[in-house]
Design a protein around this motif. Structure first.
Motif, PDB file in Angstrom:
ATOM      1  N   PRO A 165      88.492   8.903  28.608  1.00 49.31           N
ATOM      2  CA  PRO A 165      87.714   9.478  27.504  1.00 49.31           C
ATOM      3  C   PRO A 165      86.538  10.313  27.984  1.00 49.31           C
ATOM      4  CG  PRO A 165      87.275   7.134  27.715  1.00 49.31           C
ATOM      5  CD  PRO A 165      88.414   7.434  28.629  1.00 49.31           C
ATOM      6  N   VAL A 166      86.253  11.346  27.214  1.00 50.57           N
ATOM      7  CA  VAL A 166      85.220  12.306  27.570  1.00 50.57           C
ATOM      8  C   VAL A 166      84.209  12.406  26.432  1.00 50.57           C
ATOM      9  CG1 VAL A 166      86.512  14.276  26.629  1.00 50.57           C
ATOM     10  CG2 VAL A 166      84.837  14.653  28.457  1.00 50.57           C
ATOM     11  N   ASP A 167      83.000  12.755  26.770  1.00 45.86           N
ATOM     12  CA  ASP A 167      81.931  12.879  25.780  1.00 45.86           C
ATOM     13  C   ASP A 167      82.163  14.103  24.908  1.00 45.86           C
ATOM     14  OD1 ASP A 167      79.142  12.152  24.800  1.00 45.86           O
ATOM     15  OD2 ASP A 167      78.834  14.216  25.472  1.00 45.86           O
ATOM     16  N   SER A 168      82.054  13.933  23.601  1.00 47.98           N
ATOM     17  CA  SER A 168      82.289  15.050  22.681  1.00 47.98           C
ATOM     18  C   SER A 168      81.269  16.173  22.873  1.00 47.98           C
ATOM     19  CB  SER A 168      82.259  14.557  21.225  1.00 47.98           C
ATOM     20  OG  SER A 168      81.050  13.884  20.939  1.00 47.98           O
ATOM     21  N   THR A 245      79.822   8.262  30.776  1.00 47.24           N
ATOM     22  CA  THR A 245      80.866   7.244  30.786  1.00 47.24           C
ATOM     23  C   THR A 245      81.019   6.597  29.416  1.00 47.24           C
ATOM     24  OG1 THR A 245      79.363   5.436  31.350  1.00 47.24           O
ATOM     25  CG2 THR A 245      80.269   6.740  33.189  1.00 47.24           C
ATOM     26  N   TRP A 246      82.060   5.805  29.287  1.00 45.19           N
ATOM     27  CA  TRP A 246      82.283   5.022  28.072  1.00 45.19           C
ATOM     28  C   TRP A 246      81.114   4.068  27.831  1.00 45.19           C
ATOM     29  CZ3 TRP A 246      84.516   4.447  23.632  1.00 45.19           C
ATOM     30  CH2 TRP A 246      84.803   3.192  23.093  1.00 45.19           C
ATOM     31  N   ALA A 247      80.617   3.441  28.891  1.00 48.41           N
ATOM     32  CA  ALA A 247      79.470   2.533  28.751  1.00 48.41           C
ATOM     33  C   ALA A 247      78.228   3.290  28.299  1.00 48.41           C
ATOM     34  CB  ALA A 247      79.200   1.823  30.073  1.00 48.41           C
ATOM     35  N   ARG A 261      77.568  -2.746  33.251  1.00 46.91           N
ATOM     36  CA  ARG A 261      76.905  -1.530  32.800  1.00 46.91           C
ATOM     37  C   ARG A 261      77.761  -0.301  33.061  1.00 46.91           C
ATOM     38  NH1 ARG A 261      75.796   2.063  30.761  1.00 46.91           N
ATOM     39  NH2 ARG A 261      73.837   3.186  30.366  1.00 46.91           N
ATOM     40  N   THR A 262      78.677  -0.374  34.007  1.00 48.64           N
ATOM     41  CA  THR A 262      79.469   0.806  34.334  1.00 48.64           C
ATOM     42  C   THR A 262      80.797   0.847  33.600  1.00 48.64           C
ATOM     43  OG1 THR A 262      80.513  -0.317  36.223  1.00 48.64           O
ATOM     44  CG2 THR A 262      78.494   0.919  36.652  1.00 48.64           C
ATOM     45  N   GLY A 263      81.040  -0.134  32.733  1.00 50.71           N
ATOM     46  CA  GLY A 263      82.262  -0.110  31.959  1.00 50.71           C
ATOM     47  C   GLY A 263      83.401  -0.837  32.677  1.00 50.71           C
ATOM     48  N   THR A 264      84.580  -0.783  32.083  1.00 46.91           N
ATOM     49  CA  THR A 264      85.713  -1.503  32.633  1.00 46.91           C
ATOM     50  C   THR A 264      86.719  -0.562  33.291  1.00 46.91           C
ATOM     51  OG1 THR A 264      86.795  -1.330  30.491  1.00 46.91           O
ATOM     52  CG2 THR A 264      85.535  -3.328  30.926  1.00 46.91           C
ATOM     53  N   GLY A 265      86.297   0.629  33.562  1.00 43.77           N
ATOM     54  CA  GLY A 265      87.242   1.605  34.078  1.00 43.77           C
ATOM     55  C   GLY A 265      87.182   1.763  35.583  1.00 43.77           C
ATOM     56  N   VAL A 266      88.048   2.621  36.060  1.00 42.24           N
ATOM     57  CA  VAL A 266      88.089   2.954  37.472  1.00 42.24           C
ATOM     58  C   VAL A 266      87.644   4.389  37.623  1.00 42.24           C
ATOM     59  CG1 VAL A 266      89.570   3.180  39.480  1.00 42.24           C
ATOM     60  CG2 VAL A 266      89.985   1.350  37.829  1.00 42.24           C
ATOM     61  N   THR A 267      86.659   4.642  38.433  1.00 45.73           N
ATOM     62  CA  THR A 267      86.185   5.995  38.622  1.00 45.73           C
ATOM     63  C   THR A 267      87.256   6.831  39.303  1.00 45.73           C
ATOM     64  OG1 THR A 267      83.927   5.208  38.823  1.00 45.73           O
ATOM     65  CG2 THR A 267      84.379   7.419  39.632  1.00 45.73           C
TER      66      THR A 267
END
Length: 269
Positions: A165-168, A245-247, A261-267
Motif C-alpha cells: 500500500p502507498v500513501d494517497s 508506511t502503513w504504520a 511501530r514499523t508495521g507488520t510488513g517486509v521492507t
C-alpha cells in the motif's frame, strides 16, 4: 489565459488531493461530477455521467488536459466510461490525457485488474497524447477493507494475497507532477515502502482495535492464486517507492499497531 484542467473522479480520495496541488500551481480546475456542486475555491463543476455520456462534451469544451481518476470499486463499467471520455476529448482536441491504473493490471487475471487493463488499452488507443500511472492500493482503501472485514465473525484470510500500500498523498503529488508535464506514456509504477500479507494486516488491525476474530486460512486457486503467490500485483525493478508506511498512516489517524511501530510488513529492496 491558461485553459482549465478537467478532472474526473475529482470528488474522490485522489481527486480531492490533486485539485489543491493544481490550484497551487496556478491552474484553473474543472470537475466532472454526477452530482451538482456550487463553485468553490475557484473550482468549476460540470454535471455529467461518464457511463451514459451525458455532459461530457460540455465538460471537455476549452480543455487541453484531462485527468481521468474516476472508476468503480470493482472496475465494472470503467471501460465504457473511458471510451465515452476519450471520444469527447478527441473531438475537443485535448492535448494530454492523464490516467490512473493499478500495478499488475497486465499480470493478474482477476476481474478488477482486467477492467483496469481494458481502460489502459482504451487510453493508449485513443489517438490522444497520454500518460498512465500504475499505483498500488492506497492506504485509505486498505483501511476501508480492514474495517469491513473486522465486522465479520469469521474473517477469510487468503494467504497468497499481499499488498504494497502507498500513501494517497504521494500518489496525488505524482499525478499532479505528471499532469503539469508533457505526455509520457506508461511511467514507472508507484508503490509503498512495505509489503504486507493480508492476514498480517488483518491481525494488526484487530489487535490495534482490541478486537478478537477467528481467521480462516483460505487458498486462492487457479491462475489468480499463482499470480498472487508470484507477487504479480507488487512493484518490480524500476518502480518509484513511496516513504510513508502503513504504520505511519494508521498513527496519523490515532490507530497504533501494538508493539510494532514499523508495521507488520517486509521492507522491499
Amino acid at each position: 489565459m491558461t485553459s482549465p484542467i478537467l478532472l474526473t473522479g475529482g470528488t474522490g480520495t485522489l481527486g480531492s488531493l490533486v485539485i489543491p496541488l493544481l490550484r497551487d500551481a496556478g491552474r484553473a480546475v474543472r470537475v466532472l461530477s454526477r452530482s451538482s456542486h456550487e463553485p468553490a475555491d475557484d473550482v468549476q463543476y460540470v454535471t455529467g455521467d461518464l457511463v451514459t455520456g451525458e455532459g461530457i462534451d460540455r465538460a471537455v469544451r476549452g480543455v487541453e488536459t484531462v485527468v481521468h481518476l474516476a472508476g468503480g470499486a470493482n472496475g465494472k463499467g470503467d471501460e465504457e466510461a473511458t471510451r465515452n471520455l476519450v471520444r469527447c476529448a478527441a473531438h475537443a482536441d485535448v492535448r494530454h490525457l492523464v490516467s490512473i491504473s493499478v500495478i499488475g493490471a497486465d499480470r493478474v487475471p482477476v476481474g478488477y485488474f482486467k477492467a483496469k487493463l481494458a481502460v489502459e488499452q482504451v487510453v493508449a488507443g485513443s489517438g490522444l497524447p497520454w500518460t498512465m500511472l500504475r499505483a498500488a492500493q492506497v492506504h485509505d482503501l486498505i483501511l476501508t477493507l480492514m474495517r469491513t472485514m473486522a465486522k465479520l465473525p469469521v474473517i477469510p484470510a487468503p494467504g497468497a494475497i499481499r499488498f504494497q500500500p502507498v500513501d494517497s498523498g504521494e500518489v496525488a503529488n505524482r499525478l499532479a507532477e505528471l499532469t503539469l508535464g508533457e505526455p509520457a506514456g506508461l511511467v514507472p509504477d508507484l508503490a509503498g515502502p512495505e509489503v504486507h500479507g493480508m492476514a498480517d494486516l488483518i491481525r494488526g488491525y484487530l489487535r490495534a482495535n482490541g478486537k478478537r476474530r477467528l481467521l480462516l486460512p483460505l487458498p486462492v486457486p487457479g491462475k489468480a492464486g499463482r499470480a498472487y503467490r508470484a507477487g504479480e500485483n507488487l512493484s518490480r525493478a524500476g518502480a518509484s517507492i513511496g516513504t510513508l508506511t502503513w504504520a505511519d498512516f494508521l498513527a496519523a489517524r490515532g490507530i497504533g499497531l501494538p508493539g510494532d511501530r514499523t508495521g507488520t510488513g517486509v521492507t522491499t529492496p
